[in-house]
Design a protein around this motif. Structure first.
Motif, PDB file in Angstrom:
ATOM      1  N   PRO A  25       0.828  -1.201   0.000  1.00 45.59           N
ATOM      2  CA  PRO A  25       0.000   0.000   0.000  1.00 45.59           C
ATOM      3  C   PRO A  25       0.860   1.247   0.000  1.00 45.59           C
ATOM      4  CG  PRO A  25      -0.863  -1.597   1.557  1.00 45.59           C
ATOM      5  CD  PRO A  25       0.449  -2.144   1.058  1.00 45.59           C
ATOM      6  N   GLU A  27       2.883   4.558   0.568  1.00 47.65           N
ATOM      7  CA  GLU A  27       3.363   5.187   1.783  1.00 47.65           C
ATOM      8  C   GLU A  27       3.314   6.697   1.626  1.00 47.65           C
ATOM      9  OE1 GLU A  27       6.985   2.562   3.162  1.00 47.65           O
ATOM     10  OE2 GLU A  27       6.967   2.868   1.014  1.00 47.65           O
ATOM     11  N   THR A  28       3.437   7.393   2.720  1.00 46.07           N
ATOM     12  CA  THR A  28       3.465   8.846   2.669  1.00 46.07           C
ATOM     13  C   THR A  28       4.744   9.354   3.278  1.00 46.07           C
ATOM     14  OG1 THR A  28       2.448   9.111   4.823  1.00 46.07           O
ATOM     15  CG2 THR A  28       0.947   8.924   2.954  1.00 46.07           C
ATOM     16  N   PRO A  32      -1.080  12.739   6.638  1.00 40.69           N
ATOM     17  CA  PRO A  32      -2.064  12.878   5.585  1.00 40.69           C
ATOM     18  C   PRO A  32      -2.739  14.220   5.493  1.00 40.69           C
ATOM     19  CG  PRO A  32      -2.321  10.768   6.713  1.00 40.69           C
ATOM     20  CD  PRO A  32      -1.319  11.578   7.492  1.00 40.69           C
ATOM     21  N   GLU A  35      -8.973  14.726   6.985  1.00 43.33           N
ATOM     22  CA  GLU A  35      -9.972  14.158   6.105  1.00 43.33           C
ATOM     23  C   GLU A  35     -10.605  15.238   5.243  1.00 43.33           C
ATOM     24  OE1 GLU A  35     -10.431  10.946   5.850  1.00 43.33           O
ATOM     25  OE2 GLU A  35      -8.877  10.689   7.361  1.00 43.33           O
ATOM     26  N   THR A 202      -1.782  13.724  -3.170  1.00 37.46           N
ATOM     27  CA  THR A 202      -2.906  13.018  -2.543  1.00 37.46           C
ATOM     28  C   THR A 202      -2.363  11.808  -1.784  1.00 37.46           C
ATOM     29  OG1 THR A 202      -3.411  11.497  -4.395  1.00 37.46           O
ATOM     30  CG2 THR A 202      -4.382  13.719  -4.464  1.00 37.46           C
ATOM     31  N   TYR A 203      -3.131  11.371  -0.777  1.00 38.25           N
ATOM     32  CA  TYR A 203      -2.675  10.307   0.106  1.00 38.25           C
ATOM     33  C   TYR A 203      -3.547   9.057   0.089  1.00 38.25           C
ATOM     34  CZ  TYR A 203       0.805  13.412   2.094  1.00 38.25           C
ATOM     35  OH  TYR A 203       1.890  14.235   2.263  1.00 38.25           O
ATOM     36  N   ASN A 204      -4.668   9.096  -0.586  1.00 37.69           N
ATOM     37  CA  ASN A 204      -5.505   7.910  -0.689  1.00 37.69           C
ATOM     38  C   ASN A 204      -6.377   8.035  -1.933  1.00 37.69           C
ATOM     39  OD1 ASN A 204      -7.938   9.425   0.061  1.00 37.69           O
ATOM     40  ND2 ASN A 204      -7.129   9.384   2.156  1.00 37.69           N
ATOM     41  N   ASP A 205      -7.090   6.963  -2.248  1.00 35.47           N
ATOM     42  CA  ASP A 205      -7.885   6.938  -3.477  1.00 35.47           C
ATOM     43  C   ASP A 205      -8.981   7.990  -3.484  1.00 35.47           C
ATOM     44  OD1 ASP A 205      -6.288   4.820  -4.090  1.00 35.47           O
ATOM     45  OD2 ASP A 205      -7.876   3.299  -4.058  1.00 35.47           O
ATOM     46  N   ASP A 206      -9.632   8.195  -2.322  1.00 34.86           N
ATOM     47  CA  ASP A 206     -10.698   9.191  -2.267  1.00 34.86           C
ATOM     48  C   ASP A 206     -10.154  10.582  -2.588  1.00 34.86           C
ATOM     49  OD1 ASP A 206     -12.651   7.370  -1.671  1.00 34.86           O
ATOM     50  OD2 ASP A 206     -12.582   7.715   0.503  1.00 34.86           O
ATOM     51  N   GLN A 207      -8.994  10.922  -2.024  1.00 36.15           N
ATOM     52  CA  GLN A 207      -8.402  12.222  -2.315  1.00 36.15           C
ATOM     53  C   GLN A 207      -8.016  12.332  -3.790  1.00 36.15           C
ATOM     54  OE1 GLN A 207      -5.164  13.071   0.337  1.00 36.15           O
ATOM     55  NE2 GLN A 207      -6.483  13.177   2.153  1.00 36.15           N
ATOM     56  N   HIS A 229      -5.568  -2.275  -8.884  1.00 30.74           N
ATOM     57  CA  HIS A 229      -5.735  -0.976  -8.254  1.00 30.74           C
ATOM     58  C   HIS A 229      -5.493   0.139  -9.263  1.00 30.74           C
ATOM     59  CE1 HIS A 229      -4.136   2.365  -5.507  1.00 30.74           C
ATOM     60  NE2 HIS A 229      -5.439   2.312  -5.308  1.00 30.74           N
TER      61      HIS A 229
END
Length: 335
Positions: A25, A27-28, A32, A35, A202-207, A229
């Motif tokens: 997965p 990394e950052t 983050p 939200e 961005t840090y995740n799929d939603d972002q 993915h």
């Protein structure tokens, strides 16, 4: 005629990455930043369209020519030059990097400015929470460098940093902190006419999907795992022309970089992080930067680092790859 990345992806599909090692997965390299808000999720891009931009063309050139762009973490701090300062951006641009990663926070009264921490005490002469402090107070503070020296520099607004980037043909990676929103950052970038000077982190799929909706004309970094993915992200509306695949800070994955490059997608990797734990420290432990050369040879397009100044002077393929980016690609970007 150059084939758009979107057509390359449609033609090749996710199969090309099947031979590549599976990625952990994403990394950052900083927290983050909180939200998303309901306001962010409801906003859209209006009439703005995606497509090949000047910045995307630059990254295409760097990838195709085998070059490498350094991204200076937190603007490239050095003795006498604090993180997230215009003066530091100038210093980094003149001697190390074309890309500077900076952090975007928001004051209590709504001013966007450059600041990494939730509180003011580490990097300024002030104290207290960023979210509880008005801009007039923040603007009057002196910035402190990483050695604890108080400078004559003050925290800059995002608008000032964007104007600087446009004037100097520089590139800013914008890392949103929890006190603000992508919607406000995107609005500021457009008002400054800086869409070709900005990469949104961005840090995740939603972002990533949110940024693609808010700012289809802007480039972004987004973590990409395995082939499924990757396919899901692109099918959700993320434009591969404006995508830089973030591939972490721990283990280089040249097989993945080359596979993504075959589909016209650039890759980024970070050697930054906590002192003593980051790859920057490990790679320089013997004063031999050959590990960086292997990253450049492996198909990496952008390297996020805490050591931009040393790398800018490095020999070997890491130096050659930087020269390629400067001589073959940056000239057209700056015209």
């Amino acid at each position: 005629m150059k084939c758009p990345k979107s057509l390359v992806f449609a033609a090749i599909g996710a199969g090309l990455l099947a031979a590549c090692e599976q990625a952990v997965p994403p990394e950052t390299y900083s927290e983050p930043g909180g939200e998303m808000t309901s306001t962010d999720m409801d906003a859209d891009a209006g009439d703005v369209q995606s497509g090949e931009t000047k910045l995307a063309t630059l990254f295409d050139c760097v990838r195709e020519e085998g070059g490498l762009l350094l991204a200076a973490h937190r603007g490239g701090p050095a003795p006498g030059y604090p993180e997230n300062a215009i003066e530091t951006l100038d210093h980094a641009l003149s001697s190390a990097a074309f890309v500077m990663e900076v952090d975007i926070a928001e004051s209590r009264d709504g001013t966007l400015f450059l600041m990494h921490d939730r509180t003011l005490g580490r990097t300024t002469s002030g104290s207290g929470a960023v979210a509880d402090t008005g801009w007039a107070t923040i603007a009057s503070l002196d910035l402190v460098d990483n050695e604890g020296t108080v400078t004559d520099f003050n925290p800059p607004t995002l608008d000032a940093a964007l104007d600087w980037a446009v004037e100097n043909d520089a590139i800013l990676e914008l890392d949103r902190k929890e006190t603000t929103s992508f919607r406000k950052i995107v609005s500021a970038v457009r008002e400054a006419g800086a869409t070709s000077n900005v990469i949104l982190i961005t840090y995740n799929d939603d972002q990533a999907r949110q940024v693609a909706k808010l700012a289809p004309e802007m480039m972004m970094t987004a973590g990409i795992g395995g082939p499924q993915h990757e396919a899901e992200l692109l099918e959700s509306g993320i434009d591969p022309d404006n995508l830089i695949a973030w591939t972490g800070t721990r283990t280089p994955v040249p097989g993945k970089w080359k596979a993504l490059a075959g589909k016209g997608i650039e890759s980024a990797f970070g050697t930054l992080g906590r002192p003593g734990e980051r790859l920057d420290d490990q790679y320089w432990a013997d004063d031999d930067p050959s590990e960086y050369s292997e990253l450049a040879r492996g198909g990496l397009t952008m390297l996020a680092t805490d050591e931009p100044y040393r790398l800018a002077r490095a020999d070997g393929w890491i130096g050659t790859a930087q020269d390629i980016a400067r001589k073959e690609c940056m000239g057209d970007f700056r015209d």
